[in-house]
Design a protein around this motif. Structure first.
Motif, PDB file in Angstrom:
ATOM      1  N   ARG A 162     -21.558  36.974  33.438  1.00 38.79           N
ATOM      2  CA  ARG A 162     -22.023  38.523  33.486  1.00 38.79           C
ATOM      3  C   ARG A 162     -23.509  38.296  34.031  1.00 38.79           C
ATOM      4  NH1 ARG A 162     -23.757  36.214  26.890  1.00 38.79           N
ATOM      5  NH2 ARG A 162     -23.582  34.269  28.276  1.00 38.79           N
ATOM      6  N   ARG A 163     -23.808  37.552  35.441  1.00 34.78           N
ATOM      7  CA  ARG A 163     -24.493  38.413  36.760  1.00 34.78           C
ATOM      8  C   ARG A 163     -23.842  38.916  37.149  1.00 34.78           C
ATOM      9  NH1 ARG A 163     -22.564  35.145  41.001  1.00 34.78           N
ATOM     10  NH2 ARG A 163     -20.658  33.504  40.174  1.00 34.78           N
ATOM     11  N   LEU A 164     -22.561  38.913  36.780  1.00 35.66           N
ATOM     12  CA  LEU A 164     -22.137  39.776  38.247  1.00 35.66           C
ATOM     13  C   LEU A 164     -21.981  41.075  37.791  1.00 35.66           C
ATOM     14  CD1 LEU A 164     -18.358  38.242  37.936  1.00 35.66           C
ATOM     15  CD2 LEU A 164     -20.239  37.156  39.608  1.00 35.66           C
ATOM     16  N   LYS A 165     -22.642  41.904  36.905  1.00 38.53           N
ATOM     17  CA  LYS A 165     -22.776  42.631  36.774  1.00 38.53           C
ATOM     18  C   LYS A 165     -24.049  43.552  37.054  1.00 38.53           C
ATOM     19  CE  LYS A 165     -19.190  44.232  34.636  1.00 38.53           C
ATOM     20  NZ  LYS A 165     -17.917  45.552  34.627  1.00 38.53           N
ATOM     21  N   ALA A 166     -24.828  42.268  37.246  1.00 39.89           N
ATOM     22  CA  ALA A 166     -26.882  42.711  37.574  1.00 39.89           C
ATOM     23  C   ALA A 166     -26.544  42.220  39.068  1.00 39.89           C
ATOM     24  CB  ALA A 166     -27.005  41.393  36.863  1.00 39.89           C
ATOM     25  N   GLU A 167     -26.014  41.611  39.941  1.00 38.82           N
ATOM     26  CA  GLU A 167     -25.886  41.418  41.142  1.00 38.82           C
ATOM     27  C   GLU A 167     -25.846  42.542  42.396  1.00 38.82           C
ATOM     28  OE1 GLU A 167     -24.059  36.756  42.004  1.00 38.82           O
ATOM     29  OE2 GLU A 167     -22.605  38.590  42.205  1.00 38.82           O
ATOM     30  N   PRO A 168     -26.360  43.167  43.121  1.00 39.11           N
ATOM     31  CA  PRO A 168     -27.714  41.672  43.776  1.00 39.11           C
ATOM     32  C   PRO A 168     -28.742  40.803  42.758  1.00 39.11           C
ATOM     33  CG  PRO A 168     -27.887  43.789  44.669  1.00 39.11           C
ATOM     34  CD  PRO A 168     -27.077  43.856  44.048  1.00 39.11           C
ATOM     35  N   GLY A 169     -28.642  40.342  42.697  1.00 38.08           N
ATOM     36  CA  GLY A 169     -30.124  39.549  41.483  1.00 38.08           C
ATOM     37  C   GLY A 169     -31.306  39.012  42.704  1.00 38.08           C
ATOM     38  N   ILE A 170     -32.274  38.242  42.593  1.00 44.55           N
ATOM     39  CA  ILE A 170     -33.226  37.822  43.103  1.00 44.55           C
ATOM     40  C   ILE A 170     -33.010  37.038  44.518  1.00 44.55           C
ATOM     41  CG2 ILE A 170     -34.919  38.062  41.805  1.00 44.55           C
ATOM     42  CD1 ILE A 170     -34.959  35.101  40.929  1.00 44.55           C
ATOM     43  N   PRO A 171     -33.330  36.742  45.426  1.00 44.55           N
ATOM     44  CA  PRO A 171     -32.767  36.533  46.685  1.00 44.55           C
ATOM     45  C   PRO A 171     -33.099  34.150  45.683  1.00 44.55           C
ATOM     46  CG  PRO A 171     -35.134  37.313  47.467  1.00 44.55           C
ATOM     47  CD  PRO A 171     -33.973  37.375  45.951  1.00 44.55           C
ATOM     48  N   GLY A 172     -32.253  33.366  47.472  1.00 44.84           N
ATOM     49  CA  GLY A 172     -32.825  32.171  46.984  1.00 44.84           C
ATOM     50  C   GLY A 172     -32.204  31.536  45.528  1.00 44.84           C
ATOM     51  N   THR A 173     -31.139  32.263  45.598  1.00 43.29           N
ATOM     52  CA  THR A 173     -31.142  31.422  44.364  1.00 43.29           C
ATOM     53  C   THR A 173     -29.257  30.923  44.780  1.00 43.29           C
ATOM     54  OG1 THR A 173     -29.665  33.383  43.019  1.00 43.29           O
ATOM     55  CG2 THR A 173     -31.661  32.331  42.650  1.00 43.29           C
ATOM     56  N   ILE A 174     -28.673  29.835  44.127  1.00 39.07           N
ATOM     57  CA  ILE A 174     -27.814  28.994  44.404  1.00 39.07           C
ATOM     58  C   ILE A 174     -27.380  28.838  44.074  1.00 39.07           C
ATOM     59  CG2 ILE A 174     -26.586  27.344  46.206  1.00 39.07           C
ATOM     60  CD1 ILE A 174     -29.287  27.663  47.731  1.00 39.07           C
ATOM     61  N   LYS A 175     -25.057  28.058  43.887  1.00 38.52           N
ATOM     62  CA  LYS A 175     -24.843  27.720  42.888  1.00 38.52           C
ATOM     63  C   LYS A 175     -24.253  26.543  42.635  1.00 38.52           C
ATOM     64  CE  LYS A 175     -25.995  31.300  39.772  1.00 38.52           C
ATOM     65  NZ  LYS A 175     -26.819  32.562  41.328  1.00 38.52           N
ATOM     66  N   ALA A 176     -23.591  25.583  42.102  1.00 36.21           N
ATOM     67  CA  ALA A 176     -23.250  24.850  41.960  1.00 36.21           C
ATOM     68  C   ALA A 176     -22.084  24.546  41.577  1.00 36.21           C
ATOM     69  CB  ALA A 176     -25.062  23.339  42.532  1.00 36.21           C
ATOM     70  N   PRO A 177     -21.240  23.410  41.417  1.00 37.38           N
ATOM     71  CA  PRO A 177     -20.726  22.596  40.903  1.00 37.38           C
ATOM     72  C   PRO A 177     -20.639  22.333  39.057  1.00 37.38           C
ATOM     73  CG  PRO A 177     -20.025  20.963  42.548  1.00 37.38           C
ATOM     74  CD  PRO A 177     -21.771  22.361  42.600  1.00 37.38           C
ATOM     75  N   ASP A 178     -19.743  22.065  38.246  1.00 42.65           N
ATOM     76  CA  ASP A 178     -20.207  21.519  37.180  1.00 42.65           C
ATOM     77  C   ASP A 178     -19.780  20.312  36.660  1.00 42.65           C
ATOM     78  OD1 ASP A 178     -21.501  24.619  36.322  1.00 42.65           O
ATOM     79  OD2 ASP A 178     -19.618  25.138  37.225  1.00 42.65           O
ATOM     80  N   PRO A 179     -20.240  19.424  35.613  1.00 41.87           N
ATOM     81  CA  PRO A 179     -19.794  18.839  34.916  1.00 41.87           C
ATOM     82  C   PRO A 179     -18.269  18.818  33.932  1.00 41.87           C
ATOM     83  CG  PRO A 179     -22.041  18.696  34.543  1.00 41.87           C
ATOM     84  CD  PRO A 179     -21.624  19.604  35.540  1.00 41.87           C
ATOM     85  N   TYR A 180     -17.484  19.539  35.150  1.00 42.22           N
ATOM     86  CA  TYR A 180     -16.468  19.733  33.674  1.00 42.22           C
ATOM     87  C   TYR A 180     -15.206  19.416  34.068  1.00 42.22           C
ATOM     88  CZ  TYR A 180     -13.536  23.521  31.746  1.00 42.22           C
ATOM     89  OH  TYR A 180     -13.153  24.631  30.536  1.00 42.22           O
ATOM     90  N   ALA A 181     -15.280  17.921  33.001  1.00 40.47           N
ATOM     91  CA  ALA A 181     -13.715  17.089  33.710  1.00 40.47           C
ATOM     92  C   ALA A 181     -12.461  18.058  32.811  1.00 40.47           C
ATOM     93  CB  ALA A 181     -14.051  15.777  32.273  1.00 40.47           C
ATOM     94  N   TYR A 182     -12.385  19.294  31.911  1.00 42.73           N
ATOM     95  CA  TYR A 182     -11.629  19.495  31.768  1.00 42.73           C
ATOM     96  C   TYR A 182     -11.090  20.429  32.553  1.00 42.73           C
ATOM     97  CZ  TYR A 182      -7.977  21.302  28.274  1.00 42.73           C
ATOM     98  OH  TYR A 182      -6.969  21.921  27.381  1.00 42.73           O
ATOM     99  N   GLY A 183     -11.479  21.360  33.433  1.00 43.45           N
ATOM    100  CA  GLY A 183     -11.117  22.693  34.167  1.00 43.45           C
ATOM    101  C   GLY A 183     -11.872  22.740  35.135  1.00 43.45           C
ATOM    102  N   SER A 184     -12.103  21.045  35.951  1.00 42.48           N
ATOM    103  CA  SER A 184     -12.654  21.461  37.483  1.00 42.48           C
ATOM    104  C   SER A 184     -11.876  20.490  38.060  1.00 42.48           C
ATOM    105  CB  SER A 184     -14.088  21.231  37.290  1.00 42.48           C
ATOM    106  OG  SER A 184     -14.217  20.915  38.371  1.00 42.48           O
TER     107      SER A 184
END
Length: 450
Positions: A162-184
């Protein structure tokens, strides 16, 4: 899918039609919005204007922790409104000071001072500003499978599509991977070490790492026991704070007061909402350690809201905490949650379209698959922001036909009933989902069933 409740396709009544014409449906293509009027609720059930009654197996939007009959909370709101309905935040009430004290008691470790807002997204906004002000740094690391709110700061740190519809957002935000054993492609503990490398490569520029200790609407992702302690260690090694978003997992849903308690971790900042009042009033909160609080004795706390610490909302919060304590609902969620987990495993053994089950206490997820060996999902991240329905939506709709409301997000059924639910009510809801899963079983790829 949208967060609207699935509908039966019947004609809208006058109230529903008026609502559709004049009120935006959230996270939806408006042509697909079909609101359902609710006229009564009691215990773990609610009733529509058409006379249909449902077990609330998701606590509405995973927030009705106390169910629909918390009379003590309703009475506290009524009493407070009649005494003092509103005062400006530079004044206080006994209710506000008491709730601040109670939160310092029930939250882990040295968390001690709270800013009150009106929602989880505002609690996140406050956490971002506090972390940046305290550290003097700007960047916030969060994860891809996350939801932290809808306002510009909080949607920017959200990983949910849902964030994609609001981009660009505020600066300085970085995404990391998740602890998703089933789908990562990464093992959960590999993903946390990846964050260590991220912070190393970002240099001394990261103010905080922001995570849901147990991911909520993006799949009920429960990390290994050692994940959150290691993440805190990594954050502190790089001079960053750990912010735990407890908006969905907090207030007993996991069988502990908060999700981070499951892993015996004290964050530097914690956000909360939803279960804070059991959804009887809109209230968010951002609580910090005494060390962070001390920083703002000589440095301006440059944040505020007109309704910060609204008297009726904090009165509801006090009564909610009292109810959790007096009715032993935290411990009860752990005990009844074990039974819920067993019944969900029964479904997994019976239905080949159940790819994975995850959860703690009364916070559970059932992830569906059309090919278990290849782990092919029915619902994708793109579906979240696209028109139309998925097989997962159809499963929820079929459960509704059998008298149970269960939310779904992307590819997972989200099970988060009120903490007051009984084993008999769990059985009734599980029977409905049992019937509903026939839809996904029938829709599986033929190669996976041969």
């Amino acid at each position: 899918m949208s967060e609207q409740e699935p509908t039966s396709g019947s004609e809208l009544n006058e109230v529903e039609q008026t609502d559709k014409e004049h009120v935006f449906g959230t996270w939806s293509f408006q042509k697909e919005v079909s609101p359902t009027q609710v006229v009564d609720s009691d215990g773990v059930r609610f009733t529509t204007a058409a006379g249909d009654e449902y077990i609330d197996f998701s606590g509405q939007l995973m927030c009705s922790n106390l169910g629909h009959s918390a009379d003590a909370v309703a009475d506290a709101i009524d009493e407070q409104v009649r005494e003092t309905a509103y005062i400006a935040p530079n004044y206080t009430t006994e209710a506000r000071s008491e709730l601040g004290r109670k939160l310092a008691e029930v939250t882990p470790g040295d968390l001690s001072k709270t800013f009150f807002s009106t929602s989880g997204t505002e609690a996140t906004e406050a956490a971002i500003k506090i972390a940046r002000a305290y550290t003097g740094k700007q960047k916030i690391v969060s994860r891809y499978r996350s939801y932290h709110g809808a306002t510009y700061g909080s949607i920017s740190v959200t990983g949910d599509p849902r964030r994609l519809k609001a981009e660009p957002g505020i600066p300085g935000t970085i995404k990391a991977p998740d602890p998703y054993a089933y789908g990562s492609t990464l093992d959960p503990m590999e993903s946390v070490e990846y964050i260590d490398e991220m912070l190393e490569l970002e240099g001394d520029t990261v103010a905080a790492v922001l995570v849901e200790p147990i991911v909520g609407s993006n799949g009920i992702l429960v990390p290994p026991d050692e994940y959150l302690p290691r993440l805190k260690e990594i954050a502190h090694d790089h001079g960053a704070l750990l912010i735990c978003d407890e908006v969905m997992a907090g207030f007993g849903r996991t069988g502990e007061w908060f999700g981070c308690d499951v892993f015996d971790v004290e964050p530097d900042i914690m956000t909360m909402a939803k279960g804070l009042t059991g959804a009887y009033q809109p209230l968010g909160a951002t609580i910090v350690t005494s060390e962070i609080a001390e920083h703002f004795e000589e440095n301006m706390f440059c944040h505020g809201h007109t309704y910060a610490g609204h008297p009726a909302a904090v009165a509801a919060g006090n009564a909610a905490i009292d109810t959790y304590r007096e009715e032993n609902l935290i411990e009860r969620a752990s005990e009844v949650g074990e039974y819920l987990g067993e019944r969900i495993e029964d479904l997994a053994e019976k239905h080949p379209s159940v790819g994975d089950t995850r959860g703690v206490g009364l916070f559970r997820g059932i992830e569906l698959t059309k090919h278990p060996e290849k782990r092919v999902p029915f619902g994708t991240r793109e579906d979240k922001i696209s028109p139309g329905s998925t097989v997962v939506d159809e499963v929820s709709a079929r459960a509704k036909e059998h008298g149970t409301y269960v939310a779904n997000m992307i590819n997972t059924l989200i099970i988060a009933p009120p903490l007051t639910i009984t084993e008999d009510e769990i059985d009734e809801a599980i029977d409905a989902i049992d019937a509903a899963l026939e839809v996904s079983d029938a829709a599986m790829d033929s190669v996976s069933t041969t």
